[in-house]
Design an enzyme around this catalytic site. Structure first.
Site, short mmCIF file in Angstrom:
data_model
loop_
_atom_site.label_atom_id
_atom_site.label_comp_id
_atom_site.label_asym_id
_atom_site.label_seq_id
_atom_site.Cartn_x
_atom_site.Cartn_y
_atom_site.Cartn_z
N HIS A 149 66.17 24.85 44.39
CA HIS A 149 66.93 24.61 45.49
C HIS A 149 67.55 23.26 45.46
O HIS A 149 68.86 23.18 45.62
CB HIS A 149 66.16 24.36 46.87
CG HIS A 149 65.26 25.52 47.04
ND1 HIS A 149 63.89 25.49 46.97
CD2 HIS A 149 65.60 26.91 47.95
CE1 HIS A 149 63.34 26.78 47.24
NE2 HIS A 149 64.47 27.51 47.83
N HIS A 200 61.80 23.26 46.08
CA HIS A 200 61.25 23.06 44.76
C HIS A 200 62.69 22.71 43.95
O HIS A 200 63.87 22.71 44.85
CB HIS A 200 60.63 24.08 44.28
CG HIS A 200 61.52 25.60 44.08
ND1 HIS A 200 62.57 25.68 43.49
CD2 HIS A 200 61.09 26.81 44.69
CE1 HIS A 200 62.97 27.03 43.85
NE2 HIS A 200 62.15 27.63 44.56
N SER A 248 59.93 29.37 42.17
CA SER A 248 59.90 30.22 43.30
C SER A 248 59.07 29.63 44.40
O SER A 248 57.88 29.21 44.17
CB SER A 248 59.69 31.60 43.05
OG SER A 248 59.57 32.20 44.21
P1 AMP Z 1 65.51 30.56 49.21
O1 AMP Z 1 65.05 29.48 49.73
O2 AMP Z 1 64.42 31.20 48.20
O3 AMP Z 1 66.27 31.90 49.97
O4 AMP Z 1 66.53 30.21 48.05
C1 AMP Z 1 67.59 29.42 48.19
C2 AMP Z 1 68.53 29.25 47.30
O5 AMP Z 1 67.91 28.78 46.17
C3 AMP Z 1 68.89 30.87 46.75
O6 AMP Z 1 70.27 30.72 46.38
C4 AMP Z 1 68.04 31.25 45.48
O7 AMP Z 1 68.95 31.81 44.57
C5 AMP Z 1 68.17 29.51 45.21
N1 AMP Z 1 66.88 29.29 43.99
C6 AMP Z 1 65.77 29.84 44.32
N2 AMP Z 1 64.70 29.66 43.31
C7 AMP Z 1 65.74 29.20 42.39
C8 AMP Z 1 65.51 28.66 41.07
N3 AMP Z 1 64.26 28.71 40.47
N4 AMP Z 1 66.70 28.15 40.54
C9 AMP Z 1 67.79 27.98 40.71
N5 AMP Z 1 68.00 28.40 42.22
C10 AMP Z 1 67.24 28.98 42.70
#
Ligand code: AMP
Length: 285
Positions: free
Chosen positions: A37, A34, A186
């Protein structure tokens, strides 16, 4: 853009870029992209000659009651988005590439960073995160790695990991990207029903209410937690996992807040879906 699944291919591609004198940026993810990322990827693209994005749904950070099989996956769609943003290399390993048979060594973060907040509800989660991130740091040896403030406790664990284990890189933590109504983006928002999606803004509203009482001079953590809890209780079908006010650097929880930066962080359940969010508040002298 090249996609590789094996660690040797990853090392070889990064070595080539480095030999050409490029700065290397790494964005670790679990995919299902999203805008949150993509904001990390854009920042990495702007600051590095060579950008690596890893996509790996890491079993070690899921608990036995958490359904890793249901976690959203879309390698094709994700790859298209990364291609558009000019990413150089996608690392999308299978579980065996990251955890060959017999792999059992773990990175354990300092207890004070994980015996609270998400660490209580998700025992073992941050060991899983720290282990996979340390492995990615060793494989890529990036100049900078990019993470989101959305996962605040994770960002603190990773900053400490880099410092404590002498990784020679910059940990960059970028602001949370939100939907128009405030809900933090998320991958797990996809699990919400229409009604749940409407109520899900309660978490950000609760954190904002906590911030407002601090601005008005409140320093007692119990009263700040109560102000946040009140907002959650006014929402339908939202259950609090935790709501905390913690030191933004150390995650220490004090019953009376002192001047400095505080993170207001929370997790709530809507049905089976668990959402997290946080905001930072500066407390003046
Ligand atoms: P994930 O795929 O959920 O492990 O997230 C990968 C990276 O994206 C992690 O460093 C998360 O903190 C970051 N991330 C996830 N959601 C958001 C968001 N809404 N805003 C900024 N960064 C995000």
């Amino acid at each position: 853009m090249k996609t590789v699944c094996q660690t040797e291919e990853l090392r070889a591609a990064v070595a080539k870029a480095r030999a050409a004198g490029m700065k290397v940026g790494l964005v670790p993810t679990m995919g299902a992209f999203h805008e949150g990322h993509l904001s990390l990827v854009r920042e990495a693209r702007g600051e590095n000659g060579f950008v690596v994005v890893s996509i790996f749904v890491n079993p070690a950070q899921f608990g036995p009651d958490e359904d890793i099989g249901k976690y959203p996956r879309d390698l094709e769609g994700d790859s298209r988005k990364l291609e558009e943003l000019g990413v150089d290399l996608v690392f999308a390993p299978g579980v065996e590439a990251m955890y060959p048979p017999g792999a059992g060594t773990k990175v354990v973060p300092a207890p004070g960073l994980i015996n609270r907040m998400c660490g209580l509800t998700r025992p073992g989660h941050f060991e899983g995160v720290a282990t996979i991130v340390a492995k990615l740091f060793n494989l890529v040896e990036p100049d900078a790695a990019y993470f989101g403030q959305k996962d605040y406790q994770q960002s603190v664990v990773i900053r400490h990991l880099a410092r404590d284990l002498d990784f020679d890189l910059e940990v960059r933590v970028l602001p949370t990207v939100r939907e128009d109504d405030g809900l933090a983006m998320s991958s797990r928002n996809a699990y919400l029903s229409g009604d749940e999606r409407r109520e899900a803004t309660a978490l950000f509203r609760a954190l904002t209410a906590g911030g407002a009482v601090i601005e008005r001079g409140e320093r007692e953590a119990s009263r700040i937690r109560a102000a946040m809890q009140e907002v959650i209780e006014s929402a339908k079908g939202v259950q609090t996992d935790y709501l905390e006010a913690a030191d933004a650097e150390t995650l220490e929880i004090r019953e009376r807040l002192i001047p400095g930066r505080v993170v207001l962080a929370g997790a709530v359940f809507l049905g089976k879906t668990r959402l997290i969010d946080n905001i930072l508040v500066d407390i003046p002298e």
